[in-house]
Design a protein around this motif. Structure first.
Motif, PDB file in Angstrom:
ATOM      1  N   VAL A 154      -2.166   0.103  -6.566  1.00 15.54           N
ATOM      2  CA  VAL A 154      -0.867  -0.306  -7.096  1.00 15.54           C
ATOM      3  C   VAL A 154      -0.341  -1.567  -6.416  1.00 15.54           C
ATOM      4  CG1 VAL A 154      -0.225   2.012  -7.809  1.00 15.54           C
ATOM      5  CG2 VAL A 154       0.385   1.232  -5.512  1.00 15.54           C
ATOM      6  N   GLY A 155      -1.106  -2.101  -5.469  1.00 11.30           N
ATOM      7  CA  GLY A 155      -0.754  -3.440  -4.993  1.00 11.30           C
ATOM      8  C   GLY A 155      -0.247  -3.574  -3.577  1.00 11.30           C
ATOM      9  N   LEU A 156      -0.305  -2.534  -2.739  1.00 15.41           N
ATOM     10  CA  LEU A 156       0.161  -2.676  -1.356  1.00 15.41           C
ATOM     11  C   LEU A 156      -0.960  -3.288  -0.519  1.00 15.41           C
ATOM     12  CD1 LEU A 156       2.590  -2.172   0.481  1.00 15.41           C
ATOM     13  CD2 LEU A 156       1.552  -0.017   1.141  1.00 15.41           C
ATOM     14  N   THR A 157      -1.157  -4.582  -0.696  1.00 16.23           N
ATOM     15  CA  THR A 157      -2.250  -5.287  -0.032  1.00 16.23           C
ATOM     16  C   THR A 157      -1.754  -6.122   1.143  1.00 16.23           C
ATOM     17  OG1 THR A 157      -2.008  -7.104  -1.604  1.00 16.23           O
ATOM     18  CG2 THR A 157      -3.625  -5.393  -2.140  1.00 16.23           C
ATOM     19  N   CYS A 158      -0.499  -5.945   1.559  1.00 17.69           N
ATOM     20  CA  CYS A 158       0.070  -6.786   2.612  1.00 17.69           C
ATOM     21  C   CYS A 158      -0.301  -6.292   4.006  1.00 17.69           C
ATOM     22  CB  CYS A 158       1.590  -6.860   2.467  1.00 17.69           C
ATOM     23  SG  CYS A 158       2.400  -5.252   2.402  1.00 17.69           S
ATOM     24  N   GLY A 159      -1.100  -5.234   4.093  1.00 13.31           N
ATOM     25  CA  GLY A 159      -1.568  -4.803   5.393  1.00 13.31           C
ATOM     26  C   GLY A 159      -0.618  -3.879   6.109  1.00 13.31           C
ATOM     27  N   GLY A 160       0.243  -3.166   5.403  1.00 20.11           N
ATOM     28  CA  GLY A 160       1.208  -2.289   6.038  1.00 20.11           C
ATOM     29  C   GLY A 160       1.122  -0.873   5.523  1.00 20.11           C
ATOM     30  N   THR A 161       1.866   0.002   6.178  1.00 17.48           N
ATOM     31  CA  THR A 161       2.003   1.389   5.748  1.00 17.48           C
ATOM     32  C   THR A 161       3.476   1.677   5.567  1.00 17.48           C
ATOM     33  OG1 THR A 161       0.054   2.032   7.033  1.00 17.48           O
ATOM     34  CG2 THR A 161       1.539   3.796   6.345  1.00 17.48           C
ATOM     35  N   ILE A 162       3.813   2.404   4.503  1.00 13.65           N
ATOM     36  CA  ILE A 162       5.194   2.727   4.217  1.00 13.65           C
ATOM     37  C   ILE A 162       5.310   4.224   3.945  1.00 13.65           C
ATOM     38  CG2 ILE A 162       4.864   2.090   1.781  1.00 13.65           C
ATOM     39  CD1 ILE A 162       7.803   1.282   1.694  1.00 13.65           C
ATOM     40  N   GLU A 163       6.222   4.884   4.651  1.00 15.45           N
ATOM     41  CA  GLU A 163       6.474   6.312   4.455  1.00 15.45           C
ATOM     42  C   GLU A 163       7.860   6.474   3.834  1.00 15.45           C
ATOM     43  OE1 GLU A 163       5.998   8.479   8.085  1.00 15.45           O
ATOM     44  OE2 GLU A 163       4.104   7.462   8.595  1.00 15.45           O
TER      45      GLU A 163
END
Length: 397
Positions: free
Chosen positions: A88-97
């Motif tokens: 879905v596009g979270l390619t910025c190198g982070g994790t989000i909870e």
């Protein structure tokens, strides 16, 4: 949720159920911070965002599913190691909870009050269980200065601990998570609280009713400041010239400043460019416990001003706080461009940014801190941040 207070109040007024997806933790380059929310209501309308676009569509789908199901709170995680997140596009190198919370306005009158306080810019904090025993997930306690807390997480001792943490976060003007461990004796399992704080908007005082001031007022309002324009000349301090200002004051700048009760989040921008205003005003401003003081003028004007300020009794330590010439070096020319350079310096000062191009920077996000001198007189506002100096070529002088 507090960042969407105005919009969510409408849902409470109409009794429209909704699911709020709120960021509880980020790691790496995730673009939104804890407290950011995306809300989907029973009519399918969407408010806010949690990722700047990366995973919002997937979060929207998860909220829709919760609206149709029986769950009232659950957590979800997206990260660079998660194949679904990459899809879905979270390619910025982070994790989000995130925590997803199904809310029925008819069952949450106290949350409505908290949202109303936030919408009126009153101080309020909401502490919510975002990790821990399943029976406690999504439970909230609401804290207001000088008033009894509302709500319960699980037991009296745990509630008292949560209130202490929420009050501390509120007075620091911070939103983020706090941990309550088993060793503390408050709970049988480790628990994480997300504390969302709403504090009154920090103040931006602009002295000098000029075209540059009009442009800066718009930038300050955009950044969330309560903007005051002050000038001793009534002819120039006309309301129609400053549509973005919250208030316009006709008074001698130094006299007005001396009666203001400012704290660590306020910023002062001196655009008068006239010694008879600048010297007494800056003498007062540099002795205020504010986050930022900047003054317009060329380097020659600045050097002359420093001589006058030393003659007025200011020390070298006090003069080191002065950002002059004001703003970052953007090559700005027009009032709007100069306003952008000033606003950029204020943001960089607050978060410890360098003003350098991000392509050359080691890190995108900077963590601010509270200098001891500011902590002693900190108001309920935003982080003062780290002090940096910069230059900007402005008017000849």
């Amino acid at each position: 949720m507090l960042e969407l207070a105005h919009e969510l109040l409408q849902r409470f007024k109409t009794g429209t159920a909704f699911v709020a997806a709120t960021v509880t933790h980020v790691n790496g380059s995730a673009p939104r911070q804890p407290g950011a929310s995306l809300v989907v209501d029973a009519d399918g309308a969407v408010l806010g965002n949690v990722s700047g676009g990366c995973v919002d569509s997937a979060v929207y789908q998860a909220c829709e599913e919760m609206l149709l199901g029986n769950d009232w709170a659950r957590t979800v995680t997206f990260g660079y190691s998660d194949r679904d997140a990459l899809d879905v596009g979270l390619t910025c190198g982070g994790t989000i909870e995130l925590i997803l919370h199904h809310l029925d306005p008819s069952l949450e009158p106290e949350l409505a009050r908290a949202l109303a306080d936030a919408a009126r810019d009153k101080p309020v904090a909401v502490a919510m269980v975002v990790r821990g025993p399943e029976r406690c997930l999504g439970r909230m306690i609401i804290v207001r200065p000088g008033q009894p807390s509302i709500g319960s997480l699980d037991n009296t001792h745990l509630d008292q601990a949560a209130v202490v943490q929420a009050i501390a976060m509120l007075h620091a003007g911070r939103t983020g998570t706090v941990e309550l461990g088993v060793a503390d004796g408050y709970c049988q399992e480790p628990m994480t609280l997300l504390v969302e704080s709403n504090t009154p908007a920090p103040r931006m005082l602009i002295f000098g009713a000029t075209d540059h001031a009009a442009a800066l007022a718009g930038a300050g309002k955009f950044l969330g400041y309560r903007v005051t324009i002050c000038d001793a000349r009534a002819t120039f301090a006309a309301a129609e010239r400053f549509p973005h200002a919250d208030e316009i004051v006709v008074d001698w700048p130094h006299r007005y400043l001396r009666v203001q009760n400012l704290g660590g989040s306020a910023v002062i921008c001196v655009l008068t460019h006239d010694p008879k205003f600048d010297v007494p005003l800056l003498t007062a401003a540099l002795r205020q416990p504010v986050a930022y003081v900047g003054a317009m003028g060329s380097r020659r004007t600045h050097e002359d001003r420093l001589v006058r300020l030393r003659e007025a009794g200011l020390t070298d330590h006090e003069l080191e706080r002065l950002h002059s010439p004001i703003g970052l070096d953007l090559g700005a020319r027009s009032p709007q461009e100069v306003a952008l350079s000033i606003a950029a310096e204020i943001v960089a000062h607050r978060y410890g940014g360098t003003g350098a191009p991000l392509r050359n920077a080691a890190a995108i996000h900077h963590e601010g801190f509270f200098p001891d001198a500011v902590l002693q007189g900190l108001d309920v506002g935003h982080d003062p941040g780290i002090s940096h100096t910069s230059s900007h070529s402005q008017e000849p002088g």
